[in-house]
Design a protein around this motif. Structure first.
Motif, PDB file in Angstrom:
ATOM      1  N   ASN A 191       0.856  -1.190   0.000  1.00  0.00           N
ATOM      2  CA  ASN A 191       0.000   0.000   0.000  1.00  0.00           C
ATOM      3  C   ASN A 191       0.883   1.227   0.000  1.00  0.00           C
ATOM      4  O   ASN A 191       1.227   1.760   1.041  1.00  0.00           O
ATOM      5  CB  ASN A 191      -0.929   0.016   1.224  1.00  0.00           C
ATOM      6  CG  ASN A 191      -1.984  -1.058   1.136  1.00  0.00           C
ATOM      7  OD1 ASN A 191      -2.334  -1.479   0.044  1.00  0.00           O
ATOM      8  ND2 ASN A 191      -2.467  -1.516   2.266  1.00  0.00           N
ATOM      9  N   SER A 192       1.278   1.677  -1.193  1.00  0.00           N
ATOM     10  CA  SER A 192       2.184   2.815  -1.298  1.00  0.00           C
ATOM     11  C   SER A 192       1.490   4.140  -1.006  1.00  0.00           C
ATOM     12  O   SER A 192       2.124   5.119  -0.684  1.00  0.00           O
ATOM     13  CB  SER A 192       2.837   2.853  -2.678  1.00  0.00           C
ATOM     14  OG  SER A 192       1.838   2.949  -3.668  1.00  0.00           O
ATOM     15  N   ARG A 193       0.172   4.177  -1.132  1.00  0.00           N
ATOM     16  CA  ARG A 193      -0.574   5.395  -0.816  1.00  0.00           C
ATOM     17  C   ARG A 193      -1.048   5.310   0.630  1.00  0.00           C
ATOM     18  O   ARG A 193      -1.894   4.480   0.953  1.00  0.00           O
ATOM     19  CB  ARG A 193      -1.765   5.568  -1.752  1.00  0.00           C
ATOM     20  CG  ARG A 193      -1.347   5.946  -3.154  1.00  0.00           C
ATOM     21  CD  ARG A 193      -2.546   6.215  -4.001  1.00  0.00           C
ATOM     22  NE  ARG A 193      -3.121   4.922  -4.398  1.00  0.00           N
ATOM     23  CZ  ARG A 193      -4.284   4.761  -4.981  1.00  0.00           C
ATOM     24  NH1 ARG A 193      -5.049   5.787  -5.232  1.00  0.00           N
ATOM     25  NH2 ARG A 193      -4.722   3.578  -5.308  1.00  0.00           N
ATOM     26  N   PRO A 194      -0.531   6.178   1.497  1.00  0.00           N
ATOM     27  CA  PRO A 194      -0.861   6.062   2.913  1.00  0.00           C
ATOM     28  C   PRO A 194      -2.323   6.380   3.231  1.00  0.00           C
ATOM     29  O   PRO A 194      -2.919   5.757   4.087  1.00  0.00           O
ATOM     30  CB  PRO A 194       0.062   7.072   3.595  1.00  0.00           C
ATOM     31  CG  PRO A 194       0.466   8.026   2.528  1.00  0.00           C
ATOM     32  CD  PRO A 194       0.416   7.252   1.243  1.00  0.00           C
ATOM     33  N   ASN A 195      -2.917   7.321   2.578  1.00  0.00           N
ATOM     34  CA  ASN A 195      -4.289   7.721   2.891  1.00  0.00           C
ATOM     35  C   ASN A 195      -5.267   7.427   1.770  1.00  0.00           C
ATOM     36  O   ASN A 195      -6.398   7.882   1.816  1.00  0.00           O
ATOM     37  CB  ASN A 195      -4.336   9.220   3.223  1.00  0.00           C
ATOM     38  CG  ASN A 195      -3.525   9.538   4.461  1.00  0.00           C
ATOM     39  OD1 ASN A 195      -3.427   8.722   5.357  1.00  0.00           O
ATOM     40  ND2 ASN A 195      -2.950  10.720   4.505  1.00  0.00           N
ATOM     41  N   GLY A 196      -4.847   6.743   0.759  1.00  0.00           N
ATOM     42  CA  GLY A 196      -5.727   6.456  -0.362  1.00  0.00           C
ATOM     43  C   GLY A 196      -5.925   7.692  -1.225  1.00  0.00           C
ATOM     44  O   GLY A 196      -5.277   8.719  -1.041  1.00  0.00           O
ATOM     45  N   PRO A 197      -6.851   7.617  -2.174  1.00  0.00           N
ATOM     46  CA  PRO A 197      -7.083   8.767  -3.047  1.00  0.00           C
ATOM     47  C   PRO A 197      -7.690   9.929  -2.256  1.00  0.00           C
ATOM     48  O   PRO A 197      -8.496   9.736  -1.350  1.00  0.00           O
ATOM     49  CB  PRO A 197      -8.054   8.243  -4.092  1.00  0.00           C
ATOM     50  CG  PRO A 197      -8.686   7.054  -3.478  1.00  0.00           C
ATOM     51  CD  PRO A 197      -7.691   6.491  -2.510  1.00  0.00           C
ATOM     52  N   SER A 198      -7.288  11.129  -2.617  1.00  0.00           N
ATOM     53  CA  SER A 198      -7.812  12.295  -1.903  1.00  0.00           C
ATOM     54  C   SER A 198      -9.216  12.627  -2.403  1.00  0.00           C
ATOM     55  O   SER A 198      -9.539  12.467  -3.571  1.00  0.00           O
ATOM     56  CB  SER A 198      -6.892  13.501  -2.096  1.00  0.00           C
ATOM     57  OG  SER A 198      -6.818  13.839  -3.454  1.00  0.00           O
ATOM     58  N   ALA A 199     -10.022  13.109  -1.491  1.00  0.00           N
ATOM     59  CA  ALA A 199     -11.394  13.483  -1.835  1.00  0.00           C
ATOM     60  C   ALA A 199     -11.391  14.855  -2.493  1.00  0.00           C
ATOM     61  O   ALA A 199     -10.535  15.687  -2.193  1.00  0.00           O
ATOM     62  CB  ALA A 199     -12.255  13.518  -0.576  1.00  0.00           C
ATOM     63  N   PRO A 200     -12.329  15.108  -3.392  1.00  0.00           N
ATOM     64  CA  PRO A 200     -12.387  16.438  -4.021  1.00  0.00           C
ATOM     65  C   PRO A 200     -12.716  17.506  -2.980  1.00  0.00           C
ATOM     66  O   PRO A 200     -13.395  17.240  -1.983  1.00  0.00           O
ATOM     67  CB  PRO A 200     -13.501  16.314  -5.052  1.00  0.00           C
ATOM     68  CG  PRO A 200     -14.275  15.110  -4.654  1.00  0.00           C
ATOM     69  CD  PRO A 200     -13.352  14.226  -3.887  1.00  0.00           C
ATOM     70  N   GLU A 201     -12.219  18.698  -3.225  1.00  0.00           N
ATOM     71  CA  GLU A 201     -12.454  19.803  -2.303  1.00  0.00           C
ATOM     72  C   GLU A 201     -13.909  20.251  -2.354  1.00  0.00           C
ATOM     73  O   GLU A 201     -14.515  20.308  -3.412  1.00  0.00           O
ATOM     74  CB  GLU A 201     -11.542  20.981  -2.660  1.00  0.00           C
ATOM     75  CG  GLU A 201     -11.620  22.100  -1.665  1.00  0.00           C
ATOM     76  CD  GLU A 201     -10.649  23.222  -1.978  1.00  0.00           C
ATOM     77  OE1 GLU A 201     -10.742  24.260  -1.312  1.00  0.00           O
ATOM     78  OE2 GLU A 201      -9.811  23.063  -2.881  1.00  0.00           O
ATOM     79  N   LYS A 202     -14.442  20.581  -1.205  1.00  0.00           N
ATOM     80  CA  LYS A 202     -15.833  20.999  -1.093  1.00  0.00           C
ATOM     81  C   LYS A 202     -16.008  22.408  -1.655  1.00  0.00           C
ATOM     82  O   LYS A 202     -15.178  23.285  -1.436  1.00  0.00           O
ATOM     83  CB  LYS A 202     -16.236  20.972   0.374  1.00  0.00           C
ATOM     84  CG  LYS A 202     -17.678  21.245   0.631  1.00  0.00           C
ATOM     85  CD  LYS A 202     -17.974  21.132   2.118  1.00  0.00           C
ATOM     86  CE  LYS A 202     -19.403  21.512   2.409  1.00  0.00           C
ATOM     87  NZ  LYS A 202     -19.680  21.462   3.848  1.00  0.00           N
ATOM     88  N   LEU A 203     -17.102  22.621  -2.374  1.00  0.00           N
ATOM     89  CA  LEU A 203     -17.437  23.941  -2.892  1.00  0.00           C
ATOM     90  C   LEU A 203     -18.282  24.678  -1.855  1.00  0.00           C
ATOM     91  O   LEU A 203     -19.176  24.090  -1.244  1.00  0.00           O
ATOM     92  CB  LEU A 203     -18.221  23.820  -4.199  1.00  0.00           C
ATOM     93  CG  LEU A 203     -17.474  23.198  -5.375  1.00  0.00           C
ATOM     94  CD1 LEU A 203     -18.426  22.968  -6.532  1.00  0.00           C
ATOM     95  CD2 LEU A 203     -16.328  24.057  -5.797  1.00  0.00           C
ATOM     96  N   ILE A 204     -17.988  25.960  -1.663  1.00  0.00           N
ATOM     97  CA  ILE A 204     -18.746  26.771  -0.714  1.00  0.00           C
ATOM     98  C   ILE A 204     -19.209  28.055  -1.393  1.00  0.00           C
ATOM     99  O   ILE A 204     -18.647  28.465  -2.414  1.00  0.00           O
ATOM    100  CB  ILE A 204     -17.914  27.102   0.541  1.00  0.00           C
ATOM    101  CG1 ILE A 204     -16.626  27.846   0.180  1.00  0.00           C
ATOM    102  CG2 ILE A 204     -17.611  25.848   1.330  1.00  0.00           C
ATOM    103  CD1 ILE A 204     -15.809  28.300   1.363  1.00  0.00           C
ATOM    104  N   ASN A 205     -20.225  28.692  -0.825  1.00  0.00           N
ATOM    105  CA  ASN A 205     -20.698  29.922  -1.448  1.00  0.00           C
ATOM    106  C   ASN A 205     -19.775  31.089  -1.097  1.00  0.00           C
ATOM    107  O   ASN A 205     -18.938  30.995  -0.197  1.00  0.00           O
ATOM    108  CB  ASN A 205     -22.161  30.212  -1.092  1.00  0.00           C
ATOM    109  CG  ASN A 205     -22.380  30.468   0.377  1.00  0.00           C
ATOM    110  OD1 ASN A 205     -21.531  31.011   1.071  1.00  0.00           O
ATOM    111  ND2 ASN A 205     -23.545  30.089   0.861  1.00  0.00           N
TER     112      ASN A 205
END
Length: 71
Positions: free
Chosen positions: A3-17
């Protein structure tokens, strides 16, 4: 299994108003709105809703202005 990726794929950044972004950064909402309308800060309108921004892009824009220009 490696498991070379310690945290797995990163989640997309949340959009805010724009109002929420302005409040989080302590700036006036009209200042962010002007930057969005001029195209300096990218805005997203999913499903024809209000304009939304990514906080990291707003911070990057503010930092570039403080340094005297875009990088």
């Amino acid at each position: 299994m490696d498991n070379s990726r310690p945290n797995g794929p990163s989640a997309p950044e949340k959009l805010i108003n724009i109002q929420t972004a302005a409040k989080a950064l302590g700036v006036h909402p009209w200042a962010l709105r002007r930057a969005v309308n001029s195209g300096a800060i990218p805005a997203y309108t999913p499903f024809n809703s209000k304009k939304l921004v990514k906080l990291s892009e707003v911070v990057a824009y503010i930092n570039s202005c403080r340094q005297g220009g875009a990088e």
